[in-house]
Design a protein around this motif. Structure first.
Motif, short mmCIF file in Angstrom:
data_model
loop_
_atom_site.label_atom_id
_atom_site.label_comp_id
_atom_site.label_asym_id
_atom_site.label_seq_id
_atom_site.Cartn_x
_atom_site.Cartn_y
_atom_site.Cartn_z
N PRO A 47 0.79 -1.23 0.00
CA PRO A 47 0.00 0.00 0.00
C PRO A 47 0.82 1.29 0.00
O PRO A 47 0.27 2.37 -0.06
CB PRO A 47 -0.80 -0.12 1.30
N VAL A 48 2.14 1.17 0.08
CA VAL A 48 3.00 2.36 0.16
C VAL A 48 4.28 2.13 -0.64
O VAL A 48 4.79 1.02 -0.69
CB VAL A 48 3.33 2.69 1.64
N ARG A 49 4.74 3.18 -1.29
CA ARG A 49 6.04 3.15 -1.97
C ARG A 49 7.02 3.95 -1.14
O ARG A 49 6.71 5.07 -0.72
CB ARG A 49 5.92 3.72 -3.37
N LEU A 50 8.18 3.39 -0.91
CA LEU A 50 9.19 4.03 -0.07
C LEU A 50 10.41 4.40 -0.89
O LEU A 50 10.90 3.60 -1.69
CB LEU A 50 9.60 3.08 1.06
N PHE A 51 10.90 5.61 -0.65
CA PHE A 51 12.07 6.13 -1.36
C PHE A 51 13.08 6.60 -0.32
O PHE A 51 12.70 7.03 0.77
CB PHE A 51 11.68 7.29 -2.26
N VAL A 52 14.36 6.51 -0.68
CA VAL A 52 15.41 6.92 0.25
C VAL A 52 16.38 7.86 -0.45
O VAL A 52 16.55 7.83 -1.67
CB VAL A 52 16.18 5.71 0.82
N ALA A 53 17.02 8.71 0.37
CA ALA A 53 18.10 9.58 -0.08
C ALA A 53 19.33 9.18 0.72
O ALA A 53 19.27 9.07 1.94
CB ALA A 53 17.76 11.04 0.17
N GLN A 54 20.42 8.93 0.01
CA GLN A 54 21.63 8.55 0.72
C GLN A 54 22.85 9.20 0.10
O GLN A 54 22.88 9.50 -1.09
CB GLN A 54 21.80 7.04 0.77
N SER A 55 23.82 9.47 0.95
CA SER A 55 25.13 9.89 0.49
C SER A 55 26.07 8.83 1.03
O SER A 55 26.08 7.72 0.52
CB SER A 55 25.47 11.31 0.97
N ASP A 56 26.77 9.10 2.11
CA ASP A 56 27.58 8.07 2.74
C ASP A 56 26.70 7.09 3.53
O ASP A 56 27.07 5.95 3.75
CB ASP A 56 28.64 8.68 3.63
N ARG A 57 25.55 7.52 3.95
CA ARG A 57 24.57 6.68 4.66
C ARG A 57 23.18 7.20 4.35
O ARG A 57 23.03 8.25 3.73
CB ARG A 57 24.83 6.68 6.17
N LEU A 58 22.16 6.48 4.77
CA LEU A 58 20.79 6.93 4.54
C LEU A 58 20.57 8.23 5.30
O LEU A 58 20.83 8.31 6.50
CB LEU A 58 19.81 5.87 5.05
N GLN A 59 20.11 9.26 4.58
CA GLN A 59 19.91 10.57 5.17
C GLN A 59 18.44 10.96 5.24
O GLN A 59 18.09 11.83 6.03
CB GLN A 59 20.67 11.63 4.36
N GLY A 60 17.60 10.35 4.41
CA GLY A 60 16.20 10.71 4.41
C GLY A 60 15.35 9.67 3.72
O GLY A 60 15.87 8.76 3.07
N TYR A 61 14.04 9.83 3.89
CA TYR A 61 13.11 8.92 3.24
C TYR A 61 11.80 9.64 2.96
O TYR A 61 11.50 10.68 3.53
CB TYR A 61 12.86 7.67 4.11
N ALA A 62 11.04 9.05 2.06
CA ALA A 62 9.69 9.53 1.74
C ALA A 62 8.80 8.33 1.53
O ALA A 62 9.25 7.28 1.05
CB ALA A 62 9.71 10.42 0.50
#
Length: 146
Positions: A47-62
């Motif tokens: 029911p949900v799509r998850l996205f991530v932002a990472q540089s050296d490590r995971l920094q954010g999500y939506a």
């Protein structure tokens, strides 16, 4: 430069940490377990799509979900969550995540994106206004069903 993309099972532990950090920031708790999150990251129809932002490590999500507006007779997207940890803020990660969500929502046939943020979160409100969001004043209610 941060990389933004679909979350995958290898992100589970860091993503769960981010989700809990986000909930604490919004003065609540997240009840999702690692097993529930893994199911969302690995099953075909979720029911949900998850996205991530990472540089050296995971920094954010939506988190992106979809619904249908009866009044407008249209499918719309709902940005359920967007969070960037403090160490990743001010580096364009939030804007990249948001743009990715907008693109995914549009590609999925939604005619608009909706979301909410706590009224005390002035930084988020300024961010969303910079991204073109329009504030609609409403009272949000919830009712526990179990």
């Amino acid at each position: 430069m941060p990389v933004v993309g679909e979350a995958a099972s290898q992100h589970a532990d860091d993503l769960l940490e981010l989700i809990r950090e986000h909930a604490a920031y919004e003065r609540t708790t997240a009840g999702i377990t690692r097993e529930e999150l893994l199911r969302l990251l690995t099953e075909r129809h979720v029911p949900v799509r998850l996205f991530v932002a990472q540089s050296d490590r995971l920094q954010g999500y939506a988190a992106l979900t979809f619904d249908h507006s009866l009044w407008r007779a249209r499918r719309f997207a709902h940005l359920d969550c967007l969070f960037v940890r403090a160490s990743g803020r001010g580096k364009g990660m939030g804007a990249r995540l948001f743009a990715h969500v907008v693109d995914e929502a549009r590609a999925s046939g939604a005619d608009r994106l909706e979301w909410q943020t706590p009224d005390w979160n002035r930084d988020a409100i300024r961010f969303y206004e910079r991204e073109g969001g329009v504030w609609h004043a409403k009272a949000r209610f919830s009712l526990a069903l179990s």
